[in-house]
Design an enzyme around this catalytic site. Structure first.
Site, PDB file in Angstrom:
ATOM      1  CG  HIS A  36      -1.970   1.050   1.159  1.00  0.00           C
ATOM      2  ND1 HIS A  36      -2.860   1.162   0.107  1.00  0.00           N
ATOM      3  CD2 HIS A  36      -2.281   2.063   2.009  1.00  0.00           C
ATOM      4  CE1 HIS A  36      -3.669   2.188   0.316  1.00  0.00           C
ATOM      5  NE2 HIS A  36      -3.333   2.754   1.455  1.00  0.00           N
TER       6      HIS A  36
ATOM      7  CE  LYS B 148      -1.152   3.993  -2.649  1.00  0.00           C
ATOM      8  NZ  LYS B 148      -1.043   2.532  -2.617  1.00  0.00           N
TER       9      LYS B 148
ATOM     10  CG  HIS C  43      -3.063   6.994  -2.162  1.00  0.00           C
ATOM     11  ND1 HIS C  43      -3.899   6.049  -2.693  1.00  0.00           N
ATOM     12  CD2 HIS C  43      -3.228   6.903  -0.810  1.00  0.00           C
ATOM     13  CE1 HIS C  43      -4.547   5.424  -1.724  1.00  0.00           C
ATOM     14  NE2 HIS C  43      -4.146   5.931  -0.572  1.00  0.00           N
TER      15      HIS C  43
END
Length: 401
Positions: free
Chosen positions: A293, A322, A327
């Site tokens: 993430h 990212k 994001h």
């Protein structure tokens, strides 16, 4: 413990982000280490930050039959649907199964709220919306899914999933349940989010936006760079496409620790990870690559890096992408799922772009530069506000856990 699931075939997939439209453009940028981030040039008032803006959205037009859905978010969705022959693959599935037997499950965090912002900026003398903005269907959270359902002529279950940054990862879990229960024979999953004032100034108000390009897992990281993207995948029973990559498992968890901060020990994230491995029938040592993430926020990266260090073997490779795309919020899950699928198909370990001075909490699993190696199993992590966590497990066709 979850029961191991029957794998599903990913018979088509595509993504459009700041690094380009479609698989080839995404792959080229990942191989070259080319970021799509650029100085903010979209907000209605100055805001010093970097964004992942998709080229061509302003020039994209909807077909005349879909003109009532006009807004920037739906234009990006249409641009994304027209990559990699995805429209044709869905039409084929619709013909094969019937329009009522194909589900549509899409994630988003803001849908077409940018159009609603515009409507309020252009109020008429009586305080009402301008005539061209009197289209209720675009001023609703379900705008995206309703538009795509119309665009694809699908009549099966149609759901909008909005669980912050895990939205378009959790759609895979919903699809598996619907197919397993016999409600549908296939599912189009995905997500779209576009840049707008609400997200840029909203995240900036939370002091989460960096004035510089984001630096995931860097010791001096100071916040996120917000991007936009559209991504889609078609899921069918594995027997329909034995040569296609597969969704082996998924895990979901809601730890509800805090409105925006992850649990300090990563309990919800670890639960989602463990459930994904259990459903996939995998041991952590079998994982070749993890798309993290990795937002470049202080707490997210610290918690996720610690989880990777304690859960995975040194040979497992891990990185956040990212730094390439920004994001992409509700579209992050699908964009990074497609990157995991590209890693499997092309033996690519993307670089952890922006992590020039690794945080000491990061283990040997981190791939700071791009690598080439065989990838049989790849995970994709998506952790959202409110502790909405999801983890997806994909594998090469024919892989036996």
């Amino acid at each position: 413990m979850p029961i191991p699931m029957t794998p599903l075939a990913v018979t088509a997939y595509t993504a459009t982000s700041a690094i380009g439209g479609g698989q080839a453009a995404q792959l080229d940028a990942l191989r070259r280490g080319r970021s799509g981030l650029r100085p903010n040039d979209i907000s209605s008032a100055p805001l010093t930050c970097w964004i992942g803006r998709v080229e061509g959205v302003e020039e994209a037009t909807l077909p005349a039959a879909l003109a009532s859905w006009e807004c920037r978010n739906n234009r990006l969705a249409w641009l994304g649907l027209n990559q990699d022959g995805f429209l044709e693959r869905v039409r084929s599935a619709r013909s094969r199964y019937g329009p009522t037997r194909v589900a549509l499950l899409l994630g988003t965090s803001t849908a077409s709220i940018g159009a609603t912002e515009e409507a309020y900026r252009r109020l008429d003398a009586d305080g009402g919306f301008a005539d061209d903005m009197l289209r209720p269907q675009i001023h609703a959270p379900h705008s995206l899914a309703a538009f795509v359902a119309a665009a694809l002529a699908l009549e099966g279950p149609c759901l909008t999933i909005s669980t912050a940054c895990s939205s378009s990862a959790k759609v895979f879990a919903n699809a598996e349940r619907m197919i397993r229960l016999g409600l549908v024979d296939a599912a189009v999953v995905g997500g779209v989010d576009t840049l707008c004032d609400s997200v840029l100034f909203g995240f900036n108000a939370l002091e989460l936006v960096s004035p510089s390009p984001c630096r995931p897992f860097d010791a001096a990281r100071d916040g996120i760079s917000i991007g936009e993207a559209a991504g889609f995948a078609l899921l069918e029973r594995a027997a329909m496409a034995p040569d296609a990559p597969q969704l082996l498992g998924y895990g979901e968890a809601s730890d509800a620790y805090h409105m925006s901060t992850p649990h300090p020990d990563g309990l919800g994230a670890e639960l989602a990870l463990n459930d994904a491995l259990a459903r996939a029938g995998l041991d952590a040592a079998q994982v070749d690559y993890i798309n993290l993430h990795g937002t470049a926020s202080q707490k997210n990266d610290e918690v996720e890096a610690a989880l990777v260090s304690r859960a995975f073997a040194p040979h497992t490779r891990a990185s956040s992408t990212k730094g390439f795309t920004g994001h992409t919020l509700g579209a992050a899950g699908i964009v990074e799922a497609t990157i995991a699928l590209l890693a499997i198909e092309h033996g690519l370990i993307p670089a952890n772009l922006g992590g020039d001075t690794p945080d000491p909490v990061c283990g040997t699993q981190f791939a700071w530069t791009g690598e080439q190696q065989r990838v049989d199993v790849a995970l994709s992590n998506s952790f959202g506000f409110g502790g909405n966590n999801a983890c997806l497990a994909f594998a090469r066709a024919g892989f036996a856990a």
